[in-house]
Design a protein around this motif. Structure first.
Motif, PDB file in Angstrom:
ATOM      1  N   LEU A  75     -41.961 140.701  -3.415  1.00 13.12           N
ATOM      2  CA  LEU A  75     -42.286 139.335  -2.976  1.00 13.12           C
ATOM      3  C   LEU A  75     -41.226 138.297  -3.372  1.00 13.12           C
ATOM      4  O   LEU A  75     -40.701 137.572  -2.530  1.00 13.12           O
ATOM      5  CB  LEU A  75     -43.664 138.931  -3.543  1.00 13.12           C
ATOM      6  N   ALA A  76     -40.904 138.257  -4.667  1.00 15.21           N
ATOM      7  CA  ALA A  76     -39.962 137.219  -5.110  1.00 15.21           C
ATOM      8  C   ALA A  76     -38.530 137.478  -4.619  1.00 15.21           C
ATOM      9  O   ALA A  76     -37.902 136.562  -4.096  1.00 15.21           O
ATOM     10  CB  ALA A  76     -40.015 137.079  -6.627  1.00 15.21           C
ATOM     11  N   MET A 118     -36.181 140.356 -10.462  1.00 12.14           N
ATOM     12  CA  MET A 118     -35.476 139.089 -10.221  1.00 12.14           C
ATOM     13  C   MET A 118     -34.210 138.998 -11.068  1.00 12.14           C
ATOM     14  O   MET A 118     -33.550 137.969 -11.085  1.00 12.14           O
ATOM     15  CB  MET A 118     -36.407 137.913 -10.502  1.00 12.14           C
ATOM     16  N   SER A 141     -38.693 136.458  -0.851  1.00 14.01           N
ATOM     17  CA  SER A 141     -38.947 135.067  -0.468  1.00 14.01           C
ATOM     18  C   SER A 141     -38.121 134.057  -1.266  1.00 14.01           C
ATOM     19  O   SER A 141     -37.896 132.955  -0.787  1.00 14.01           O
ATOM     20  CB  SER A 141     -40.443 134.731  -0.522  1.00 14.01           C
ATOM     21  N   VAL A 142     -37.705 134.415  -2.460  1.00 17.94           N
ATOM     22  CA  VAL A 142     -36.915 133.450  -3.234  1.00 17.94           C
ATOM     23  C   VAL A 142     -35.417 133.676  -3.035  1.00 17.94           C
ATOM     24  O   VAL A 142     -34.650 132.750  -2.848  1.00 17.94           O
ATOM     25  CB  VAL A 142     -37.269 133.527  -4.738  1.00 17.94           C
ATOM     26  N   ARG A 152     -37.128 126.203  -9.862  1.00 16.09           N
ATOM     27  CA  ARG A 152     -36.962 127.516  -9.231  1.00 16.09           C
ATOM     28  C   ARG A 152     -35.732 128.227  -9.788  1.00 16.09           C
ATOM     29  O   ARG A 152     -35.752 129.447  -9.979  1.00 16.09           O
ATOM     30  CB  ARG A 152     -36.856 127.376  -7.714  1.00 16.09           C
TER      31      ARG A 152
END
Lengths: 245, 222
Positions: free
Chosen positions: A106-107, A159, A110-111, A79
C-alpha cells in the motif's frame, strides 16, 4: 571524515496532557546504526517520547530533530518525515481488509508511486526477511499475533526507513510469540538499522541495546550504554531492573 | 355505484407501487450522495465544516419529513418557485435521507479503530489516501447492515409524498378508495404490497448483520 550528526535528537522536550506533565525536559540522541532502548515504568513518558519522534504527539517546547529535519516545526513535511521513520505499534494495526501483500504494498505504491509488480516483489522480499514468505496472500486474521507483528514490521521496512521505532511491540504476545518477534528485531540490529525501542522485556533490552535511557516521572533519570542495566547508578533504576528480572 | 375491485384497479395500484420504488430509488441515490458528503464533513479536520454539517443533521432530524415536503411543495411555490410533486418529493426525501445516512455513516467511519488511522499515517499516506484506502473500506463493511435496514424506512416514508399530490402506492390506494369506498380491503392490499417490498430488505439486513457480527471481530486488534 566529517563527524556525522545523530539521526534523532530530542533537546529539552516538554509535553503535558492537561495538568499532567508527561515529558519534563527530555533530552537524548540516537546515532546512525545505534539501538536505543527506552525503559521505565508505565506512565514514565517513554511511549510518549517515542510518539513525539514521529510527531504523533506535538510537543509543548524543546526541539526534536530527525534525519536533519525539525519535527517540532509547524510547517514540517509530515509525509517526508514518515518516509524516513518507520513505526511499529503494540497492537500490530495491520489493515484487516487487505492481504499481507497488499498491506505491505500500500505505502510503496501510493506514497512512492512504485509499480504494483515491483511492490509485490518488494513485499515478498520483506516477508522473507521476517520469515513469513508463505503468508503473502493471507489475511491478517489468519495469522497468529506474532506473525501479524512480524508482518507489521515488514510493512514498515518496505518503506526503507532510516529509523525504526518500536512501541512495546511484544506487550500483546505470549513468551513464545514474543521470541519470534524479538529475533526479527535482533536481525535488523545486526543489519545496522537505527532503532528506538520501547520495551518491558529486560532480557531483550540487555541483549540488543547499545544505549539505554531510563525514564522516570517524565525525566531521563539515567542514561548510558547497556551496562547501566547490570550496574545501575541510581536506586530507581536498580529497583526497576530488579523487578524486571 | 363505485363498482367492485377489478384488474384495472390492481393495475393502478401496481403503477403506484412502481412510483414508490422509483421515489425510493431517488431518495436512496440522492440521499446516499448527500449522506456521503455529510459523513465526510462530520469527520473533517476543519471545525467550521464539522459544525455546519452537524447543524444540517440536527435541523433535519428535528423536523418531520411531512413538514419538509410541505415546505418543498407549497412553501417554494408561494415564494415563486413552483415544483412538480415528483421534484418536491424527491428533493425533500434526499434532504431527509441525506441527514440520516450522514449520521449513520459518520458513526461507521468513527468506529474504525483509531490505531488504523495512526498506522496509515505512520506509513506516510496522505489524509485522502488514509480515508480512501484504509478507513472507508472498513467503514463500508460496518455500514452495510444499518444502511440496508434504513432502506425500509425510506420505502415507508415515500408514502408521505402523497400529501403533495404525488401518486405513489398510498395515494393510488386513496384514489381507488374514493371511487370504491372499500377502505379495509383496499388499504389491506396496499399494506401487503408495502410489506412485500420491505420484508425482503429487512430480511437481508438481518442476515448481513449476523454475518458482519462475525466479521466485526476482524476489525479489532486481538
Amino acid at each position: 571524515m566529517m563527524q556525522e550528526s545523530p539521526l534523532v535528537v530530542l533537546d529539552r522536550v516538554y509535553k503535558s496532557f492537561g495538568a499532567l506533565k508527561v515529558l519534563d525536559g527530555v533530552s537524548f540522541s540516537v546515532g546512525r546504526g545505534d539501538v536505543l532502548v527506552l525503559i521505565g515504568r508505565s506512565g514514565s513518558g517513554k511511549s510518549t517520547a517515542l510518539r513525539c519522534i514521529d510527531r504523533f504527539e506535538k510537543i509543548d517546547s524543546g526541539e526534536i530533530h530527525v534525519c536533519g529535519r525539525r519535527v517540532d516545526a509547524p510547517d514540517i513535511d509530515l509525509r517526508a518525515l514518515r518516509q524516513d521513520v518507520g513505526i511499529v505499534f503494540q497492537s500490530y494495526n495491520l489493515f484487516p481488509h487487505l492481504t499481507i501483500a497488499q498491506n505491505i504494498m500500500l505505502a510503496p505504491v501510493s506514497v512512492k508511486g512504485m509499480h504494483k509488480a515491483a511492490a509485490r516483489e518488494l513485499a515478498a522480499t520483506m516477508l522473507a526477511k521476517v520469515g513469513l514468505s508463505e503468508k503473502l496472500d493471507a489475511y491478517p486474521e489468519q495469522l497468529s499475533g506474532g506473525q501479524q507483528q512480524r508482518a507489521a514490521i515488514a510493512r514498515s521496512l518496505a518503506m526503507q526507513p532510516k529509523v525504526m521505532l518500536f512501541d512495546e511491540v511484544t506487550s500483546a504476545l505470549d513468551p513464545q510469540l514474543t521470541g519470534e518477534v524479538l529475533k526479527v528485531i535482533e536481525a535488523l540490529a545486526a543489519d545496522g538499522m537505527t532503532m528506538v525501542i520501547v520495551t518491558h522485556e529486560m532480557g531483550f533490552a540487555r541483549g540488543i541495546a547499545r544505549h539505554v535511557v531510563f525514564m522516570h516521572e517524565g525525566k531521563v533519570h539515567e542514561a548510558g550504554t547497556a551496562s547501566i542495566l547490570t550496574t545501575p547508578a541510581t536506586p530507581e533504576l536498580a529497583q526497576f531492573v530488579g523487578t524486571g528480572l | 355505484m363505485g363498482g367492485s375491485l377489478n384488474a384495472n384497479h390492481l393495475l393502478f395500484l401496481g403503477q403506484g407501487a412502481l412510483w414508490t420504488i422509483g421515489l425510493s430509488a431517488i431518495a436512496l441515490i440522492g440521499g446516499g450522495l448527500v449522506g456521503f458528503l455529510i459523513a465526510l464533513a462530520r469527520v473533517s479536520p476543519n471545525k467550521l465544516v464539522r459544525l455546519t454539517s452537524g447543524a444540517y443533521v440536527q435541523l433535519v432530524q428535528g423536523t418531520p419529513l411531512l413538514v419538509i415536503m410541505f415546505l418543498g411543495f407549497f412553501g417554494l411555490a408561494a415564494l415563486g418557485f413552483p415544483m412538480t410533486p415528483l421534484a418536491a418529493a424527491g428533493a425533500s426525501l434526499t434532504i431527509y435521507v441525506g441527514a440520516y445516512f450522514g449520521e449513520i455513516w459518520r458513526g461507521c467511519i468513527q468506529s474504525v479503530p483509531r490505531p488504523q488511522w495512526e498506522a496509515a499515517e505512520g506509513l506516510g499516506l496522505s489524509r485522502t489516501q488514509r480515508m480512501l484506502k484504509v478507513i472507508l473500506p472498513q467503514a463500508v463493511r460496518i455500514a452495510t447492515p444499518p444502511t440496508v435496514g434504513f432502506m425500509v424506512q425510506i420505502i415507508k416514508n415515500t408514502s408521505l409524498a402523497s400529501v403533495v399530490g404525488f401518486v405513489e402506492l398510498a395515494r393510488s390506494g386513496q384514489i381507488i378508495n374514493n371511487s370504491l369506498f372499500e377502505p379495509f380491503l383496499i388499504y389491506a392490499i396496499v399494506a401487503v404490497i408495502y410489506f412485500a417490498l420491505c420484508f425482503p430488505i429487512s430480511l437481508l439486513s438481518r442476515r448481513l448483520e449476523r454475518r458482519m457480527g462475525v466479521g466485526r471481530a476482524k476489525l479489532m486488534p486481538t
